[in-house]
Design a protein around this motif. Structure first.
Motif, PDB file in Angstrom:
ATOM      1  N   SER A 101      -5.813  -0.496  92.194  1.00  0.00           N
ATOM      2  CA  SER A 101      -6.996  -1.292  92.540  1.00  0.00           C
ATOM      3  C   SER A 101      -6.915  -2.713  91.984  1.00  0.00           C
ATOM      4  O   SER A 101      -6.043  -3.033  91.167  1.00  0.00           O
ATOM      5  CB  SER A 101      -8.306  -0.637  92.086  1.00  0.00           C
ATOM      6  N   LEU A 140     -14.902   4.227  92.395  1.00  0.00           N
ATOM      7  CA  LEU A 140     -14.641   3.421  93.580  1.00  0.00           C
ATOM      8  C   LEU A 140     -14.957   4.201  94.854  1.00  0.00           C
ATOM      9  O   LEU A 140     -15.391   3.622  95.856  1.00  0.00           O
ATOM     10  CB  LEU A 140     -13.177   2.960  93.592  1.00  0.00           C
ATOM     11  N   GLY A 141     -14.775   5.507  94.816  1.00  0.00           N
ATOM     12  CA  GLY A 141     -15.043   6.328  95.985  1.00  0.00           C
ATOM     13  C   GLY A 141     -16.497   6.357  96.393  1.00  0.00           C
ATOM     14  O   GLY A 141     -16.832   6.756  97.514  1.00  0.00           O
ATOM     15  N   LYS A 151     -18.410   3.541  96.220  1.00  0.00           N
ATOM     16  CA  LYS A 151     -18.811   2.176  96.565  1.00  0.00           C
ATOM     17  C   LYS A 151     -18.719   1.946  98.072  1.00  0.00           C
ATOM     18  O   LYS A 151     -18.257   2.810  98.816  1.00  0.00           O
ATOM     19  CB  LYS A 151     -17.971   1.177  95.776  1.00  0.00           C
ATOM     20  N   GLU A 171     -16.166  -2.908  99.772  1.00  0.00           N
ATOM     21  CA  GLU A 171     -15.642  -3.063  98.419  1.00  0.00           C
ATOM     22  C   GLU A 171     -14.372  -2.245  98.225  1.00  0.00           C
ATOM     23  O   GLU A 171     -13.429  -2.682  97.546  1.00  0.00           O
ATOM     24  CB  GLU A 171     -16.695  -2.651  97.384  1.00  0.00           C
ATOM     25  N   GLN A 172     -14.311  -1.085  98.811  1.00  0.00           N
ATOM     26  CA  GLN A 172     -13.100  -0.265  98.726  1.00  0.00           C
ATOM     27  C   GLN A 172     -11.916  -0.989  99.357  1.00  0.00           C
ATOM     28  O   GLN A 172     -10.823  -1.029  98.779  1.00  0.00           O
ATOM     29  CB  GLN A 172     -13.333   1.076  99.424  1.00  0.00           C
ATOM     30  N   GLU A 173     -12.153  -1.586 100.520  1.00  0.00           N
ATOM     31  CA  GLU A 173     -11.077  -2.320 101.189  1.00  0.00           C
ATOM     32  C   GLU A 173     -10.625  -3.520 100.356  1.00  0.00           C
ATOM     33  O   GLU A 173      -9.421  -3.774 100.225  1.00  0.00           O
ATOM     34  CB  GLU A 173     -11.543  -2.776 102.561  1.00  0.00           C
ATOM     35  N   GLU A 203     -10.827  -3.898  97.068  1.00  0.00           N
ATOM     36  CA  GLU A 203     -10.128  -3.438  95.868  1.00  0.00           C
ATOM     37  C   GLU A 203      -8.694  -3.001  96.175  1.00  0.00           C
ATOM     38  O   GLU A 203      -7.784  -3.218  95.373  1.00  0.00           O
ATOM     39  CB  GLU A 203     -10.900  -2.286  95.218  1.00  0.00           C
ATOM     40  N   SER A 224      -6.510   5.831  92.643  1.00  0.00           N
ATOM     41  CA  SER A 224      -7.815   5.209  92.463  1.00  0.00           C
ATOM     42  C   SER A 224      -8.261   5.250  91.007  1.00  0.00           C
ATOM     43  O   SER A 224      -7.979   6.218  90.295  1.00  0.00           O
ATOM     44  CB  SER A 224      -8.847   5.929  93.337  1.00  0.00           C
ATOM     45  N   ILE A 227     -11.750   9.197  95.128  1.00  0.00           N
ATOM     46  CA  ILE A 227     -11.132   8.927  96.423  1.00  0.00           C
ATOM     47  C   ILE A 227     -11.998   9.528  97.533  1.00  0.00           C
ATOM     48  O   ILE A 227     -12.740  10.487  97.307  1.00  0.00           O
ATOM     49  CB  ILE A 227      -9.696   9.515  96.462  1.00  0.00           C
ATOM     50  N   ASN A 232     -12.462   7.315 103.740  1.00  0.00           N
ATOM     51  CA  ASN A 232     -12.370   5.909 104.111  1.00  0.00           C
ATOM     52  C   ASN A 232     -11.215   5.218 103.391  1.00  0.00           C
ATOM     53  O   ASN A 232     -10.475   4.432 103.991  1.00  0.00           O
ATOM     54  CB  ASN A 232     -13.682   5.188 103.791  1.00  0.00           C
ATOM     55  N   MET A 233     -11.056   5.514 102.119  1.00  0.00           N
ATOM     56  CA  MET A 233      -9.973   4.911 101.354  1.00  0.00           C
ATOM     57  C   MET A 233      -8.612   5.385 101.858  1.00  0.00           C
ATOM     58  O   MET A 233      -7.667   4.598 101.948  1.00  0.00           O
ATOM     59  CB  MET A 233     -10.160   5.216  99.863  1.00  0.00           C
TER      60      MET A 233
END
Length: 252
Positions: free
Chosen positions: A70, A77-78, A80, A84-86, A88, A109, A114, A117-118
């Protein structure tokens, strides 16, 4: 096979302003020294902002497999937003790949958080694997994270569940019994065809540190010297008894 990996988190916001990041400045060279002494390799998951701000420390890792951990190491992060995930993942990828001069293939992550989407972001950007799921019952919330996201394993993307995150990282693990750790390692090894180990930069720091706004009581963070001694003892035993490889060699 045994995949050896290191999360290079640094101290982040928990260090005092203008203070050196001891986890990076001390931990990284010691990890590299251990690997070179034993003539082995591992995979390093690094944080984009840390790479940008601590170039000298991260330059020690240029010969090893590097993974994306990240941009700023935000916890959960999972949970958010997709945006924001993209950010990071992709902004970290740009910094890390430019610094090391090679395509980054793996992601882990922060806090092992996770979601689908991630995974989709990683697939669209030609990543080969993710190593964020934790398949152990300690600490317990990691195990819950694995159960909650177990359906991700059905995806065609290469998922590499982490089998063992018990190294003595200075949290409650510092009081763990060495023989218990060995027994648990052997038990998990019998069940996992490919076993992934996670160590951290902080595992290799024996310096007592003061932490600003630290997210857990100091009594849980433990004794750094004892944690470092246990880490080396455990890792030396692992290396002596097993063949260890970077995570890329576990890909099917």
């Amino acid at each position: 096979m045994i995949g050896l990996s290191f999360d290079i988190d640094g101290m982040g916001k928990f260090r005092d302003e203008n203070e050196e990041d001891a986890f990076l400045e001390i931990g990284i060279p010691r990890i590299v020294e251990f690997l070179e002494k034993n003539k082995i390799e591992g995979t390093f998951f690094v944080v984009g902002n840390n790479v940008k701000e601590h170039k000298k420390a991260h330059s020690f890792l240029k010969k090893y497999e590097i993974g994306n951990h990240s941009l700023s190491h935000p916890y959960f992060l999972g949970l958010k937003s997709p945006e924001e995930q993209e950010k990071e993942i992709l902004e970290a990828d740009k910094i890390i790949s430019n610094f090391y001069g090679k395509k980054i293939a793996g992601f882990r992550s922060p806090d092992y958080s996770i979601n689908k989407n991630m995974i989709d972001i990683l697939k669209k950007n030609n990543y080969k694997y993710d190593s964020s799921l934790i398949r152990v019952a300690y600490p317990f919330h990691y195990f819950k994270n694995y159960l909650r996201n177990k359906e991700l394993i059905k995806d065609k993307f290469e998922l590499m569940p982490t089998s063992f995150i018990l190294p003595f990282n200075g949290t409650t693990n510092v009081a763990s019994n060495f023989e218990v750790m060995k027994a648990l390692f052997k038990f998990i090894k019998m069940k996992d065809k490919n076993m992934v180990l996670v160590f951290h930069d902080r595992d290799f720091v024996d310096k007592e540190l003061g932490f600003k706004n630290f997210h857990m009581p100091k009594r849980l963070f433990g004794n750094r010297k004892k944690a470092y001694e246990k880490t080396l003892r455990f890792l030396n035993w692992i290396v002596k008894e097993n063949d260890v490889l970077p995570l890329k060699h576990l890909l099917q």
